[in-house]
Write a protein that holds these residues in place. Structure first.
Motif, PDB file in Angstrom:
ATOM      1  N   LEU A 273      23.468  35.063 -12.784  1.00 29.36           N
ATOM      2  CA  LEU A 273      22.468  35.419 -11.792  1.00 29.36           C
ATOM      3  C   LEU A 273      22.996  36.495 -10.846  1.00 29.36           C
ATOM      4  O   LEU A 273      24.023  36.304 -10.188  1.00 29.36           O
ATOM      5  N   PRO A 274      22.323  37.639 -10.756  1.00 18.27           N
ATOM      6  CA  PRO A 274      22.689  38.643  -9.755  1.00 18.27           C
ATOM      7  C   PRO A 274      22.192  38.208  -8.384  1.00 18.27           C
ATOM      8  O   PRO A 274      21.120  37.622  -8.255  1.00 18.27           O
ATOM      9  N   LEU A 275      22.987  38.490  -7.353  1.00 20.11           N
ATOM     10  CA  LEU A 275      22.636  38.055  -6.007  1.00 20.11           C
ATOM     11  C   LEU A 275      22.677  39.223  -5.036  1.00 20.11           C
ATOM     12  O   LEU A 275      23.653  39.993  -5.015  1.00 20.11           O
ATOM     13  N   GLY A 276      21.626  39.358  -4.232  1.00 14.07           N
ATOM     14  CA  GLY A 276      21.599  40.292  -3.113  1.00 14.07           C
ATOM     15  C   GLY A 276      21.896  39.518  -1.842  1.00 14.07           C
ATOM     16  O   GLY A 276      21.298  38.471  -1.587  1.00 14.07           O
ATOM     17  N   PHE A 277      22.824  40.008  -1.047  1.00 17.05           N
ATOM     18  CA  PHE A 277      23.348  39.271   0.095  1.00 17.05           C
ATOM     19  C   PHE A 277      22.974  39.994   1.388  1.00 17.05           C
ATOM     20  O   PHE A 277      23.412  41.121   1.641  1.00 17.05           O
ATOM     21  N   THR A 278      22.131  39.360   2.206  1.00 14.24           N
ATOM     22  CA  THR A 278      21.855  39.881   3.547  1.00 14.24           C
ATOM     23  C   THR A 278      22.818  39.223   4.523  1.00 14.24           C
ATOM     24  O   THR A 278      22.780  38.006   4.716  1.00 14.24           O
TER      25      THR A 278
ATOM     26  N   PRO B 199      12.749  51.173  -3.227  1.00 14.81           N
ATOM     27  CA  PRO B 199      12.056  50.655  -4.417  1.00 14.81           C
ATOM     28  C   PRO B 199      10.931  51.592  -4.837  1.00 14.81           C
ATOM     29  O   PRO B 199      10.245  52.179  -3.996  1.00 14.81           O
ATOM     30  N   ASP B 200      10.739  51.742  -6.156  1.00 11.37           N
ATOM     31  CA  ASP B 200       9.639  52.587  -6.642  1.00 11.37           C
ATOM     32  C   ASP B 200       8.559  51.783  -7.365  1.00 11.37           C
ATOM     33  O   ASP B 200       7.629  52.358  -7.929  1.00 11.37           O
ATOM     34  N   GLY B 201       8.683  50.453  -7.358  1.00 11.30           N
ATOM     35  CA  GLY B 201       7.675  49.609  -7.991  1.00 11.30           C
ATOM     36  C   GLY B 201       7.957  49.286  -9.439  1.00 11.30           C
ATOM     37  O   GLY B 201       7.229  48.499 -10.049  1.00 11.30           O
ATOM     38  N   SER B 202       8.997  49.866 -10.010  1.00 13.98           N
ATOM     39  CA  SER B 202       9.307  49.610 -11.420  1.00 13.98           C
ATOM     40  C   SER B 202      10.347  48.499 -11.595  1.00 13.98           C
ATOM     41  O   SER B 202      10.676  48.147 -12.727  1.00 13.98           O
ATOM     42  N   GLU B 203      10.848  47.969 -10.499  1.00  8.63           N
ATOM     43  CA  GLU B 203      11.918  46.967 -10.576  1.00  8.63           C
ATOM     44  C   GLU B 203      11.408  45.672 -11.219  1.00  8.63           C
ATOM     45  O   GLU B 203      10.324  45.189 -10.892  1.00  8.63           O
ATOM     46  N   LYS B 204      12.205  45.144 -12.134  1.00  6.70           N
ATOM     47  CA  LYS B 204      11.856  43.905 -12.821  1.00  6.70           C
ATOM     48  C   LYS B 204      13.080  43.009 -12.888  1.00  6.70           C
ATOM     49  O   LYS B 204      14.207  43.486 -12.945  1.00  6.70           O
ATOM     50  N   GLY B 205      12.852  41.727 -12.904  1.00 11.36           N
ATOM     51  CA  GLY B 205      13.962  40.803 -13.088  1.00 11.36           C
ATOM     52  C   GLY B 205      13.923  39.637 -12.130  1.00 11.36           C
ATOM     53  O   GLY B 205      13.061  39.535 -11.266  1.00 11.36           O
ATOM     54  N   ASP B 206      14.873  38.751 -12.309  1.00 16.77           N
ATOM     55  CA  ASP B 206      14.992  37.562 -11.483  1.00 16.77           C
ATOM     56  C   ASP B 206      16.330  37.626 -10.741  1.00 16.77           C
ATOM     57  O   ASP B 206      17.374  37.830 -11.360  1.00 16.77           O
ATOM     58  N   PHE B 207      16.275  37.423  -9.436  1.00  9.43           N
ATOM     59  CA  PHE B 207      17.444  37.614  -8.592  1.00  9.43           C
ATOM     60  C   PHE B 207      17.564  36.486  -7.583  1.00  9.43           C
ATOM     61  O   PHE B 207      16.566  35.968  -7.084  1.00  9.43           O
ATOM     62  N   LEU B 208      18.798  36.139  -7.273  1.00 11.06           N
ATOM     63  CA  LEU B 208      19.047  35.289  -6.128  1.00 11.06           C
ATOM     64  C   LEU B 208      19.227  36.174  -4.896  1.00 11.06           C
ATOM     65  O   LEU B 208      19.676  37.321  -5.002  1.00 11.06           O
ATOM     66  N   ALA B 209      18.882  35.638  -3.745  1.00  9.56           N
ATOM     67  CA  ALA B 209      19.141  36.322  -2.491  1.00  9.56           C
ATOM     68  C   ALA B 209      19.686  35.310  -1.501  1.00  9.56           C
ATOM     69  O   ALA B 209      19.272  34.147  -1.481  1.00  9.56           O
ATOM     70  N   LEU B 210      20.615  35.756  -0.694  1.00 13.51           N
ATOM     71  CA  LEU B 210      21.184  34.941   0.376  1.00 13.51           C
ATOM     72  C   LEU B 210      20.959  35.694   1.669  1.00 13.51           C
ATOM     73  O   LEU B 210      21.315  36.871   1.791  1.00 13.51           O
ATOM     74  N   ASP B 211      20.357  35.013   2.651  1.00 13.49           N
ATOM     75  CA  ASP B 211      20.021  35.637   3.927  1.00 13.49           C
ATOM     76  C   ASP B 211      20.746  34.885   5.039  1.00 13.49           C
ATOM     77  O   ASP B 211      20.343  33.789   5.429  1.00 13.49           O
ATOM     78  N   LEU B 212      21.837  35.475   5.537  1.00 14.13           N
ATOM     79  CA  LEU B 212      22.667  34.845   6.561  1.00 14.13           C
ATOM     80  C   LEU B 212      22.690  35.722   7.808  1.00 14.13           C
ATOM     81  O   LEU B 212      23.121  36.875   7.755  1.00 14.13           O
TER      82      LEU B 212
END
Length: 488
Positions: free
Chosen positions: A146-151, A73-86
């Motif tokens: 909704l974009p989702l990041g999945f752990t 990350p460079d600090g410029s990221e913007k937006g609303d995201f879902l995340a799933l942590d499994l």
């Protein structure tokens, strides 16, 4: 209690001379020399190189999977995201709102019943999809894409930023029909099958990568992520020229985060020189004998059981709890939890309040202050070995990166709650790294969940600036800003 930088003095303070000689015969295997840890480092570095080379990777124990995460990350990221942590018996769903360095997180934790952990993959992902659907409805997000990041904190071979195939289950999971399958596809199909939500998986990472990405959002020197919780794993930023298994275009940036999966270090027998009889017994009665050898000497899923095995042996030898009831939890596998180790080592005076409370809880009666001292002694030896093994692994990564100033992001319940783990690791790392290298261990707050969202945000940022090749999985032209109305 004073802090002891000298472990020998600490041990002598805990256990009187007249008893320690008898006890030492049964615990000496946990006290390893510096040369032993340097040997661990040498072997680990060799095994990591095997995992990075194309011809040897298929048979390597440490898989060194490229993650397709190539930028921090460079600090410029913007937006609303879902995340799933499994990654264990619980999982979290998060709504992460990014505005530069400002982050707002709302989350909910859900339980995975054991019947689902041991059931089918369809049952697992249907359960997860149901919970995501409920989370979306509860947060009034229905009707939005909704974009989702999945752990996903299990060993995977990654084939794209949003495509990863499970290599093997760990941490007590044995869901059928998942090994070898694309995890993202299984979840995406479950979301379509079980919900009316428009959710698209943008990126999949493991918890170590998520932890690294989370800390790197505020610290640009962060290039290593470490998990010390139920299991143990690490990732780090590697230059592409050292990654022979990289099949994609070697465009800028010329780096990629490597998921080491070092929990399997020692599966080929190379760590047998330091394993104790207790390690071998634990392994024999585990659900995956002969596998995850390093993890079994460090992770929170196992540490309490190692302590229990030692205490049981000392009792059998007449050195501890002479009048203990044979039906108490001390003699039942898995009933001495790792949280007990942290609680016992948190005792700061000669009254042993925490230790006595633990002994009461597991059903030990008629214990003495001497017994409490011995129990604490055993805990300190086993947790110190775990901390030093983790430190040896980190020192190996620090020396590979070979920069003058490196931050290691750390997350996991073992690191968070054990009172001495941080200090023990720092002492041993300082002893093992190359001269002149500065390092620091930084707790990564909300690491794996927030990191998954940040990974998704970075992937969209790079895609919008054409840094990510078009060969990566499609992201359905997701907007950078979803536009969720902020709560008052």
């Amino acid at each position: 209690m004073a802090e002891f930088s000298d472990m020998k003095k600490f041990v002598e303070w805990l256990v009187p001379d007249e008893n320690i000689k008898h006890i030492e015969a049964f615990v000496k295997g946990f006290k390893l020399s510096t040369s032993s840890y340097k040997r661990v480092m040498h072997l680990l570095n060799q095994e990591m190189n095997q995992g990075l080379m194309r011809h040897s990777q298929p048979l390597a124990d440490i898989k060194m999977f490229p993650t397709f995460v190539r930028s921090l990350p460079d600090g410029s990221e913007k937006g609303d995201f879902l995340a799933l942590d499994l990654g264990g018996t619980n999982f979290r769903v998060l709504l992460v709102r990014l505005q530069g360095h400002d982050i707002d997180i709302q989350s909910k934790t859900y339980l995975i019943p054991q019947r689902i952990m041991l059931g089918t993959g369809t049952q697992l992902f249907d359960h997860i999809a149901d919970c995501i659907g409920k989370f979306v409805r509860d947060h009034n997000l229905s009707g939005q894409t909704l974009p989702l990041g999945f752990t996903f904190s299990f060993p995977c071979k990654q084939e794209g930023l949003a495509k990863a195939r499970l290599s093997k289950w760990t941490k007590g999971f044995r869901c059928e029909g998942v090994v070898g399958e694309d995890i993202c596809q299984l979840l995406q199909e479950a979301l379509k099958r079980r919900t009316n939500c428009s959710v698209e998986i943008v990126a999949i990472v493991n918890d170590a990568v998520g932890t690294l990405m989370s800390a790197a959002h505020v610290d640009r020197n962060c290039e290593i992520g470490l998990i010390l919780g139920t299991g143990c794993n690490a990732c780090y930023m590697e230059t592409l020229e050292n990654v022979q298994t990289w099949d994609e275009e070697k465009s800028h940036p010329d780096q990629v985060i490597i998921n080491t999966e070092w929990g399997a270090f020692g599966d080929n027998g190379c760590l047998d020189f330091l394993r104790t009889e207790y390690d071998r017994e634990l392994d024999t009665f585990s659900i995956n004998p002969g596998r995850q050898i390093m993890e079994k000497m460090i992770g929170g899923m196992y540490m309490g059981e190692i302590v229990r095995l030692v205490l049981e042996r000392l009792n059998m030898e007449g050195l501890l709890f002479r009048s203990v009831d044979n039906e108490c939890d001390l003699f039942e596998r898995g009933r001495f939890y790792t949280k007990y180790v942290s609680e016992i080592e948190s005792d700061t005076d000669d009254f042993y309040h925490n230790t006595k409370q633990v002994l009461d809880e597991i059903g030990v009666e008629n214990y003495t202050t001497e017994d409490c001292k011995i129990v604490k002694y055993v805990c300190t030896l086993i947790s110190a070995r775990a901390a030093f093994l983790a430190a040896a692994g980190l020192a190996t990564l620090i020396n590979r990166i070979n920069k003058t100033d490196i931050t290691i992001a750390v997350d996991g319940s073992l690191y968070r709650f054990h009172p001495r783990f941080h200090n023990l690791m720092c002492l041993k790392i300082q002893e093992l790294v190359k001269p002149g290298i500065k390092f620091k261990l930084a707790l990564s707050h909300d690491g794996s969940g927030k990191g998954a969202a940040l990974t998704a945000a970075v992937s969209l940022r790079l895609r919008n600036t054409k840094v990510i090749p078009d060969t990566l999985p499609a992201m359905s032209e997701l907007p950078v800003r979803i536009g969720i109305k902020q709560k008052a």
